[in-house]
Design a protein around this motif. Structure first.
Motif, mmCIF file in Angstrom:
data_model
loop_
_atom_site.group_PDB
_atom_site.id
_atom_site.type_symbol
_atom_site.label_atom_id
_atom_site.label_comp_id
_atom_site.label_asym_id
_atom_site.label_seq_id
_atom_site.Cartn_x
_atom_site.Cartn_y
_atom_site.Cartn_z
ATOM 1 N N GLN A 61 2.052 4.893 -0.662
ATOM 2 C CA GLN A 61 1.310 6.149 -0.754
ATOM 3 C C GLN A 61 2.167 7.222 -1.428
ATOM 4 O O GLN A 61 3.405 7.163 -1.392
ATOM 5 C CB GLN A 61 0.923 6.628 0.650
ATOM 6 N N GLU A 117 5.704 8.713 -0.131
ATOM 7 C CA GLU A 117 6.498 7.754 0.642
ATOM 8 C C GLU A 117 7.759 7.362 -0.119
ATOM 9 O O GLU A 117 7.888 7.591 -1.316
ATOM 10 C CB GLU A 117 5.667 6.502 0.949
ATOM 11 N N ALA A 173 0.821 -1.231 0.000
ATOM 12 C CA ALA A 173 0.000 0.000 0.000
ATOM 13 C C ALA A 173 0.843 1.265 0.000
ATOM 14 O O ALA A 173 0.707 2.141 0.864
ATOM 15 C CB ALA A 173 -0.969 -0.004 1.184
ATOM 16 N N ALA A 218 2.098 5.150 -7.940
ATOM 17 C CA ALA A 218 1.485 5.550 -6.667
ATOM 18 C C ALA A 218 1.971 6.911 -6.193
ATOM 19 O O ALA A 218 1.434 7.451 -5.218
ATOM 20 C CB ALA A 218 1.774 4.496 -5.600
#
Length: 337
Positions: free
Chosen positions: A164, A167, A162, A188
């Motif tokens: 983000q 990040e 996941a 992402a």
């Protein structure tokens, strides 16, 4: 109308551990709900080499090949279109076991994996469940369909991680999974690092979106002194699995996508994981991600053309699987004639 298939074909069978051969075999007859696919391209995966060495469980005597695509030449009773190009999701879940009923279909206790439990795509033809076939654009490069399965597996691991926007994501390993993970992390909105010893793969990683590509973990620590938010291990090497938590920041995450041989063990320091609350996850197969992978390859969101290191004829598949990949190879694609 499609031309009638011949009665026999060439196929690459794993007869037993350490014994793989390309042999003459009958062209399979599709059963109820199945298609007959003329294979256009099939990727040689690291799992195929694990199967050859007996490091991953399989059924002896099966035709290997779980990353493949091709053209429907017999649609049987399925209602699918003759001549359609399809990518093949190799995993057929039972839908009835405890894991399937809780939605964890990749952990199905009765999964039938094409190329492992049933005959796969290192052949001129393959009989395949229509329910697990995903249609690809007619104009797609035939070699690119073979990347849908590894991308589907990579998507599952990246879903677990996941990532983000904003990040820091470190991908360990410059093989096909790692280079796809780099692209997914980039999509992402993450800052992306690639750790691989291969200078050629470092360059390819930069071309595909890595902000940093280095060959030594110390260089990662110099770029990100407090570590990455997400570390994705794609090399399938004990040393890098053990190293991955140390490259994650406090409160960070590790996802292991690489496949190690069955029985291999890795040292982990629970004290470090506990006191820094580093989450460590493992990712298996491709639950509900194959169609998404096919769409991303079809629309160009994920670039796969540079990942084709070489294409080889079917009669060279056995030797390629039985040998270590050449230095710098990302993916060899078997192209049946």
């Amino acid at each position: 109308m499609s031309a009638r298939p011949p009665e026999t074909m060439q196929a690459t069978r794993l007869l037993r551990t350490g014994d793989i051969r390309t042999v003459e075999a009958p062209v399979p007859q599709p059963g109820p709900g199945e298609l007959l696919i003329k294979v256009e391209a099939a990727g040689i995966c690291g799992t195929d080499r694990h199967l050859f060495k007996g490091e991953f469980p399989s059924v002896p005597g099966k035709i290997l090949g779980h990353e493949f695509s091709g053209i429907i030449v017999d649609a049987g009773d399925t209602g699918m279109d003759l001549g359609a190009r399809v990518t093949c999701d190799p995993n057929t879940w039972c839908g009835a076991c405890a894991q399937c009923l809780r939605g964890r279909v990749n952990l199905c206790q009765n999964n039938i994996a094409t190329g492992i439990h049933r005959d796969g795509g290192f052949a001129e033809y393959c009989a395949f469940p229509a329910a697990k076939a995903v249609v690809l654009p007619a104009g797609l490069d035939p070699l690119h369909g073979a990347f849908c399965e590894p991308l589907a597996c990579t998507l599952h691991g990246m879903d677990i991680g996941a990532a983000q926007a904003g990040e820091r994501v470190l991908v360990i390993g410059g093989g096909v999974i790692g280079l796809m993970a780099v692209q997914i992390a980039r999509l992402a909105g993450a800052e992306v690092g690639l750790l691989t010893h291969s200078a050629a793969k470092q360059g390819l990683g930069r071309e595909l979106g890595a902000d940093h590509a280095v060959g030594d973990a110390q260089l990662v620590r110099e770029i990100w002194p407090d570590g990455a938010d997400l570390v994705v291990e794609c090399a399938g090497v004990a040393a890098t699995v053990a190293q991955a938590p140390s490259l994650a920041r406090t409160g960070g995450r590790v996802v292991v996508l690489g496949v190690l041989p069955q029985g291999e063990q890795v040292p982990i320091e629970p004290f470090d994981l506990l006191f820094r609350e580093v989450q460590m996850h493992f990712s298996f197969l491709n639950p509900f991600t194959h169609a998404r992978a096919a769409a991303m390859i079809a629309n160009g969101s994920i670039i796969v053309a540079p990942l084709v290191s070489r294409s080889i004829p079917l009669d060279q598949a056995a030797a390629a699987i039985a040998s270590p990949p050449p230095k710098g190879e990302v993916r060899a694609i078997v192209v049946p004639r």
